[in-house]
Design an enzyme around this catalytic site. Structure first.
Site, PDB file in Angstrom:
ATOM      1  N   THR A 166      36.548   4.663  12.965  1.00  0.00           N
ATOM      2  CA  THR A 166      35.097   4.556  13.088  1.00  0.00           C
ATOM      3  C   THR A 166      34.780   3.115  13.449  1.00  0.00           C
ATOM      4  OG1 THR A 166      34.512   6.274  11.540  1.00  0.00           O
ATOM      5  CG2 THR A 166      33.061   4.389  11.577  1.00  0.00           C
ATOM      6  N   ARG A 194      28.933  18.899   8.365  1.00  0.00           N
ATOM      7  CA  ARG A 194      29.288  17.808   7.448  1.00  0.00           C
ATOM      8  C   ARG A 194      28.673  16.488   7.927  1.00  0.00           C
ATOM      9  NH1 ARG A 194      32.160  12.615   7.761  1.00  0.00           N
ATOM     10  NH2 ARG A 194      33.110  12.260   5.744  1.00  0.00           N
ATOM     11  N   VAL A 195      28.027  15.778   7.017  1.00  0.00           N
ATOM     12  CA  VAL A 195      27.507  14.448   7.325  1.00  0.00           C
ATOM     13  C   VAL A 195      28.225  13.469   6.420  1.00  0.00           C
ATOM     14  CG1 VAL A 195      25.457  12.974   7.294  1.00  0.00           C
ATOM     15  CG2 VAL A 195      25.257  15.365   7.981  1.00  0.00           C
ATOM     16  N   GLY A 196      28.711  12.380   6.982  1.00  0.00           N
ATOM     17  CA  GLY A 196      29.412  11.369   6.183  1.00  0.00           C
ATOM     18  C   GLY A 196      28.453  10.270   5.733  1.00  0.00           C
ATOM     19  N   ASP A 197      29.028   9.137   5.348  1.00  0.00           N
ATOM     20  CA  ASP A 197      28.241   7.996   4.859  1.00  0.00           C
ATOM     21  C   ASP A 197      27.538   7.238   5.991  1.00  0.00           C
ATOM     22  OD1 ASP A 197      31.061   7.335   5.577  1.00  0.00           O
ATOM     23  OD2 ASP A 197      30.293   5.291   5.394  1.00  0.00           O
ATOM     24  N   THR A 216      33.597   1.670   6.090  1.00  0.00           N
ATOM     25  CA  THR A 216      34.405   2.667   6.786  1.00  0.00           C
ATOM     26  C   THR A 216      35.372   3.266   5.781  1.00  0.00           C
ATOM     27  OG1 THR A 216      36.057   3.010   8.526  1.00  0.00           O
ATOM     28  CG2 THR A 216      35.968   0.815   7.586  1.00  0.00           C
ATOM     29  N   GLY A 217      35.783   4.494   6.043  1.00  0.00           N
ATOM     30  CA  GLY A 217      36.709   5.162   5.128  1.00  0.00           C
ATOM     31  C   GLY A 217      36.221   6.557   4.821  1.00  0.00           C
ATOM     32  N   GLY A 219      33.952   9.140   3.803  1.00  0.00           N
ATOM     33  CA  GLY A 219      32.510   9.139   3.625  1.00  0.00           C
ATOM     34  C   GLY A 219      32.058   9.645   2.269  1.00  0.00           C
TER      35      GLY A 219
END
Ligand code: ASP
Length: 293
Positions: A166, A194-197, A216-217, A219
């Site tokens: 990312t 799906r939604v990440g951070d 990053t990482g 989420g």
């Protein structure tokens, strides 16, 4: 303040891809050097990273398990500009759509609404699929099938090493305005929707008067800790940017890939519990950035 930009290419990104961070960061730095705004430098630098197929953002984004590419991005500065998009499909540069959102009445647009918004503002249909996206999906699926999952992915019961790529940047301009931005194709194992951070303020990114942060990482783990705001609050409490990034990474068990980049009035910091490709326009220094007018 001395204009500065720091670029990262994701927790687990290959250090040999630093040239990508340098190209994008150098382009953003030119904007800062000519007196431009931090948010413009961030948008431009991330757009270049999104066009670099080696990274998991824009072209080259990871596919969800159903084969769709749904991307997340967010951008924010300390002057109160903030915009994000989640689960957007078929645009070339999600960060530019997020920036457009920042100019309007909303902060976060998702799914079909985000796509309609993008089209209304002239972002044309674009397929970000690359050979690597398809190959990565095939690998992820076969690992799921074998059930050979890393510890952080145990909840999936049925998934390998995590590599993300990312992209994210933090910057400060000559007026002392801080800005941050992130863009991602997401994680390895993702269900549709799906939604990440990355598009969530305070989780994947945060900027205010004392600095800017991006993460990053994984989420889901980042969201649980509202990580970027947590790191920002440490800076407000007197930590250096580097110290705050180190503390942020130490919140997580080693098996959870996490990376953080931050900038404050005093310094910038980069911390990651995996390899990470990154570049900064200024050398790492103990000297305060604000002293360098
Ligand atoms: N944080 C991103 C997500 O979980 C992935 C990454 O940073 O590589 O969507």
């Amino acid at each position: 303040m001395k204009p500065t930009i720091v670029v990262q290419c994701g927790a687990g990104s290959k250090p040999e891809h630093k040239d990508g961070a340098e190209t994008a960061g150098g382009a953003g730095y030119e904007i800062l050097q000519s007196g431009g705004r931090a948010i413009d430098a961030i948008e431009y630098a991330i757009s270049i990273l999104e066009d670099d197929e080696r990274f998991n953002a824009g072209s080259g984004s990871r596919m969800h398990l159903d084969g769709r590419i749904q991307m997340d991005a967010g951008i924010m500065d300390s002057d109160g500009n903030c915009g994000a998009i989640a689960c957007i499909m078929n645009v070339k540069n999600p960060i530019q759509v997020a920036r457009k959102v920042a100019d309007g009445p909303h902060i976060l647009l998702a799914g079909d609404g985000a796509i309609d918004f993008a089209r209304k503002f002239g972002f044309q249909y674009y397929d970000p699929t690359t050979f690597r996206s398809v190959e990565n999906l095939q690998k992820a699926k076969s690992k799921l099938k074998m059930g050979d999952l890393p510890k952080y992915a145990e909840k999936w019961k049925e998934f390998e090493e995590y590599w993300t790529e990312t992209v994210g940047t933090v910057a400060v301009d000559k007026d002392g305005t801080f800005a941050t931005g992130v863009s991602t194709g997401g994680a390895i194992y993702m269900l549709k929707g799906r939604v990440g951070d990355s598009p969530l303020i305070g989780c994947g990114f945060y900027a205010d008067q004392s600095g800017a942060v991006c993460a990053t990482g994984i989420g889901e783990d980042i969201m649980e800790k509202v990580l970027s705001k947590w790191v920002y609050d440490k800076i407000v409490a007197g930590e250096s940017a580097q110290g705050a990034c180190d503390l942020g990474v130490s919140l997580f068990e080693k098996h959870v890939p996490i990376g953080i980049v931050a900038i404050s009035q005093d310094d910038y910091g980069v911390a990651c519990n995996r390899d990470i490709a990154w570049w900064a326009s200024a050398p790492k220094q103990s000297k305060k950035l604000k002293d360098e007018f």
